[in-house]
Enzyme design. Sequence first.
Site, PDB file in Angstrom:
ATOM      1  N   SER A  36       0.832  -1.200   0.000  1.00 13.82           N
ATOM      2  CA  SER A  36       0.000   0.000   0.000  1.00 13.82           C
ATOM      3  C   SER A  36       0.875   1.262   0.000  1.00 13.82           C
ATOM      4  CB  SER A  36      -0.970  -0.052   1.176  1.00 13.82           C
ATOM      5  OG  SER A  36      -1.999   0.905   1.048  1.00 13.82           O
ATOM      6  N   HIS A  44      -7.284  -6.126   0.748  1.00 16.76           N
ATOM      7  CA  HIS A  44      -6.111  -5.297   1.054  1.00 16.76           C
ATOM      8  C   HIS A  44      -5.365  -5.783   2.306  1.00 16.76           C
ATOM      9  CE1 HIS A  44      -4.102  -1.509  -0.007  1.00 16.76           C
ATOM     10  NE2 HIS A  44      -4.027  -1.177   1.267  1.00 16.76           N
ATOM     11  N   ASP A  87     -10.179  -5.717  -3.412  1.00 20.70           N
ATOM     12  CA  ASP A  87      -9.600  -4.681  -2.547  1.00 20.70           C
ATOM     13  C   ASP A  87     -10.453  -3.415  -2.664  1.00 20.70           C
ATOM     14  OD1 ASP A  87      -8.013  -2.510  -1.598  1.00 20.70           O
ATOM     15  OD2 ASP A  87      -6.179  -3.641  -1.999  1.00 20.70           O
TER      16      ASP A  87
END
Length: 292
Positions: free
Chosen positions: A151, A270, A233
């Site tokens: 991320s 995620h 995600d």
Amino acid sequence: MSLEKVSSNKAFDGELIKYKFKSEALGGLYANFNLFLPANASKGKVPLLTYLSGLTCTEDNAAQKGGFLGPAAKEGIAILFPDTSPRGAGIEGEDADWDFGTGAGFYVNATNPKYAKHYNMLAHVTVELPQTIEAAGLPIDLTRQSIFGHSMGGHGALTMYLQSLRSGVKQYRSCSAFAPIANPTKCPWGQKAFSGYLQGGVEEAKDQYDATEIISKMGKEPVHILVDYGTADNFYKQGQLLPENFLQAARGVGYDEMQVRVRSQDGYDHSYYFISTFGADHVHFHANFLKA
């Protein structure tokens, strides 16, 4: 920059050690990091793979939940887990939001005077931590480094790797990322971070801190990049990650599937469930270059 050993845990016949030191890059604040040393580090220096975590994380999350230590032990590779920001700078507003300030340093060197003393995670990761490790005499071969992250940390890994290649320093041999913020000047997270940390805001960020922008101006320097993201995600669906933009930019300057591989993983989100599923893949990817 003397190190203080905070804790140690045996894992996969190696050792996960938490260290603490006073960081010049972070304005004199104390910084923590975790370092996994495989068993073979007792016999000589080993390669180093640096993992950069995402928003709200500390140096502990990925060390505990990423699923990297077993594969790294088998490959004989050390893993460095830095924190995600300075802690306790006391700057007004740095704890107001989860996606800016504490736990959200975005791996930049701040140029906004309000943050410039403390928010220098780029220098902390690429310069200060290797120097600190070397000065402490730890068994790390700094001529063999690679980098990966998730991320915000995927953004950090991609930009640090590409900046290093572009400058000719070539600090890292390979780069990979899980669900990276791949085109941050075009998404809300990146725009918020750059508008706060950088005096020139988003425009200042384009050439230094946006992987899509950087790779679009390359094409001759060989690269070794692997990216995974999940189709379930929510942040991908919200347009925070934009991996297709990165892939399109890479293909546009001639990088093929062997040099830049971007994989969509069906149904994954995620979370660390996603990261740990593909963690061994990423460690083995880097081992190809770190052990060459």
